[in-house]
Design a protein around this motif. Structure first.
Motif, PDB file in Angstrom:
ATOM      1  N   GLY A  84       0.802  -1.214   0.000  1.00 15.04           N
ATOM      2  CA  GLY A  84       0.000   0.000   0.000  1.00 15.04           C
ATOM      3  C   GLY A  84       0.836   1.264   0.000  1.00 15.04           C
ATOM      4  N   TRP A 131       1.336   2.481  -3.552  1.00 13.60           N
ATOM      5  CA  TRP A 131       0.203   2.699  -4.449  1.00 13.60           C
ATOM      6  C   TRP A 131       0.236   4.081  -5.103  1.00 13.60           C
ATOM      7  N   VAL A 174      -3.408  -2.093   7.108  1.00 15.50           N
ATOM      8  CA  VAL A 174      -4.474  -1.111   6.914  1.00 15.50           C
ATOM      9  C   VAL A 174      -4.129  -0.240   5.719  1.00 15.50           C
ATOM     10  N   THR A 175      -5.081  -0.063   4.819  1.00 14.72           N
ATOM     11  CA  THR A 175      -4.830   0.708   3.601  1.00 14.72           C
ATOM     12  C   THR A 175      -5.932   1.737   3.390  1.00 14.72           C
ATOM     13  N   THR A 176      -5.636   2.712   2.573  1.00 15.31           N
ATOM     14  CA  THR A 176      -6.622   3.690   2.118  1.00 15.31           C
ATOM     15  C   THR A 176      -6.613   3.707   0.595  1.00 15.31           C
ATOM     16  N   PRO A 177      -7.725   3.346  -0.091  1.00 14.41           N
ATOM     17  CA  PRO A 177      -9.001   2.907   0.492  1.00 14.41           C
ATOM     18  C   PRO A 177      -8.853   1.607   1.262  1.00 14.41           C
ATOM     19  N   SER A 178      -9.797   1.348   2.170  1.00 17.24           N
ATOM     20  CA  SER A 178      -9.667   0.221   3.088  1.00 17.24           C
ATOM     21  C   SER A 178     -10.236  -1.058   2.490  1.00 17.24           C
TER      22      SER A 178
END
Length: 507
Positions: A347, A350, A444-448
């Motif tokens: 992530g 990204w 944990v990533t954004t978007p999740s």
């Protein structure tokens, strides 16, 4: 990186020595073993080299047990070795067979390898305690580098995969691709310049066919195939792609750029619908890299002696396949980036590789019937967060040499979602750092996403070598509520410190 070959052989008639001499251990006689030790310097660089020693039995009876010893000049040491037990007294080194490679049957061979820090070559070599040719070893040899592009295969690393993928005598997977003969136009290439030109001009339905040889250069393409007319790059295993880069100034995010050589052995960028079959990629920064290149099939390739990752499906290179291939000896310069097969991107990357709604969606990649390892310094397969619904089936994972760097301590780290991992065979033996056979993690990533969740293990066979705790360790269940990981009772484990898994089994 320059590649050299030096060979020595001891025979009953006498010694033929170019360097690193070895000895015939027993006289020729009826129903007796007759051993020849051969050492090949497979690679040399400014501060060291890699060598491989092979003990061959040309007699008519099996030999049981072998020991190779030598001295190294002051200033040179053995930095690492594999497939033998190494002991050292000062500058004297002793290599003894392991339990599984001590028997040398008639007409067969066993081998070990080592990396040297320093350029001094071994002296005073012995095989099973007898001096080489009854006297001191020959002085250092004169070694000529291989040509940049040759019509014949490089002698150093293209002849056959080594070492054996497991302790069985028959290597797996199949050494050649299973593709059909080309049906469209064929472009035959035999030099690096011809290959560069063919990659730059490839058209849908075309086949680029490599002649045997070593191709040194920067090989990339942005040409597009179609579902009904993919582009094929094919060649025998003795067609070897090598990139001595990188060079030039890299852009902020990797993309084919004038004046910059990525160092990748083969790079497909925005190049969907390709078939890559049969050939070898070696001695490059990264092996095969796919960026924004969905629907690519890699079949029967051999990727080895790579500084970082072996094969990377990146930047939403979805619906790809790698099968019947061998990936070994990765992470030679950057162990923490030495994964065998890498699916997606972390992530944190990204911003460069998240080209699908801010995410690297290298989804539905199938990894089938490959042998990955030994000496893959990272995980055999790293499944990155934000990727979905791949299949990992029928592979052999040899965990020898896994580094432990950057949490590389398992065959597979599953951070993706909805993967089926079944009917794989994994083994581990020292050297290496090994915690568990398979692990999940939940970044944990954004978007999740519910990363590291919804994966299924079925029918896998694991030998943890008395080192690993669990065959399958699920790091968290609370982070996967509604999409739990599943471990079926059909999985088996031997030589585990703790057991099969840390969660309840599913029938």
């Amino acid at each position: 990186m320059r590649t050299h070959r030096i060979v020595i052989a001891a025979t009953a008639a006498g010694l033929v020595a170019a360097a690193l001499p070895a000895l015939l251990a027993s006289p020729a006689q009826a129903a007796a073993p007759q051993l020849t030790a051969t050492v090949v310097q497979v690679s040399a660089w400014g501060t060291g080299y890699e060598a491989r020693a092979t003990v061959t039995n040309s007699g008519d009876a099996a030999a049981t047990g072998w020991t190779v010893e030598f001295d190294l000049p002051t200033g040179t040491t053995v930095a690492s070795s594999w497939d033998a037990t190494r002991t050292q007294t000062g500058q004297h080194y002793r290599f003894t067979n392991l339990s599984w490679n001590g028997t040398v049957n008639p007409g067969a061979a066993q081998s070990f390898g080592f990396n040297a820090a320093g350029t001094g070559l071994p002296l005073n070599c012995t095989l099973n305690g007898a001096p080489c040719a009854g006297g001191p070893a020959s002085p250092s040899p004169s070694v000529s580098p291989t040509r940049s592009v040759s019509a014949s295969p490089s002698p150093s690393r293209s002849a056959s995969p080594s070492p054996s993928p497991s302790r069985s005598a028959t290597p797996s997977p199949s050494p050649s691709a299973s593709s059909s003969p080309p049906t469209g136009p064929v472009v035959d290439v035999a030099t690096a310049a011809q290959l560069v030109s063919a990659l730059n001009a490839a058209t849908a339905g075309q086949t680029i066919r490599l002649a045997p040889g070593t191709y040194r250069g920067a090989f990339s393409t942005t040409r597009v195939g179609t579902p009904s007319a993919p582009i094929t790059l094919t060649g025998p295993r003795t067609a070897v792609l090598v990139n001595d880069g990188p060079s030039g100034t890299a852009p902020s995010c990797p993309a084919p750029t004038a004046g910059w050589d990525s160092g990748y052995g083969l790079w497909l960028a925005s190049a969907p619908y390709w078939n890559l079959t049969g050939f070898t990629v070696a001695e490059s920064k990264k092996g095969i890299v796919l960026d924004d290149s969905p629907h690519v099939t890699i079949d029967g390739v051999w990727v080895h002696h790579i500084e970082e990752e072996g094969v990377h499906f990146r930047r939403s290179s979805a619906d790809g396949v790698i099968r019947n291939s061998i990936v070994e000896y990765t992470g030679l310069v950057q162990p923490m980036y030495g994964e065998g097969v890498y699916l997606g991107s972390a992530g944190s990357n990204w911003a460069c590789h998240g080209n699908s709604g801010g995410v690297d969606r290298s989804d539905r990649v199938q990894v089938l019937n490959n042998r990955i390892g030994p000496y893959v310094a990272g995980e055999s397969i790293d499944i990155k967060e934000g990727t979905f619904n791949g299949v990992i089936r029928g592979n052999t994972f040899d965990g020898r040499g896994i580094s432990g760097q950057n949490s590389a301590d398992s065959w597979i780290d599953a951070k993706g979602i909805g993967y089926l991992i079944e009917n794989n065979t994994g083994t581990f033996a020292l050297p290496g750092t090994f915690a568990n056979g398979y692990e999940t993690h939940n970044p944990v990533t954004t978007p999740s996403f519910l990363n590291g969740c919804g994966n299924v293990w079925r029918g896998n066979t694991s030998d943890l070598g008395g080192v690993g705790a669990y065959a399958i360790k699920i790091i968290s269940t609370s982070k996967c509520l509604g999409n739990l990981n599943v471990v079926h009772a059909s999985n088996t484990v031997t030589n585990a410190v703790t057991g099969l898994t840390n969660i309840a089994l599913t029938p």
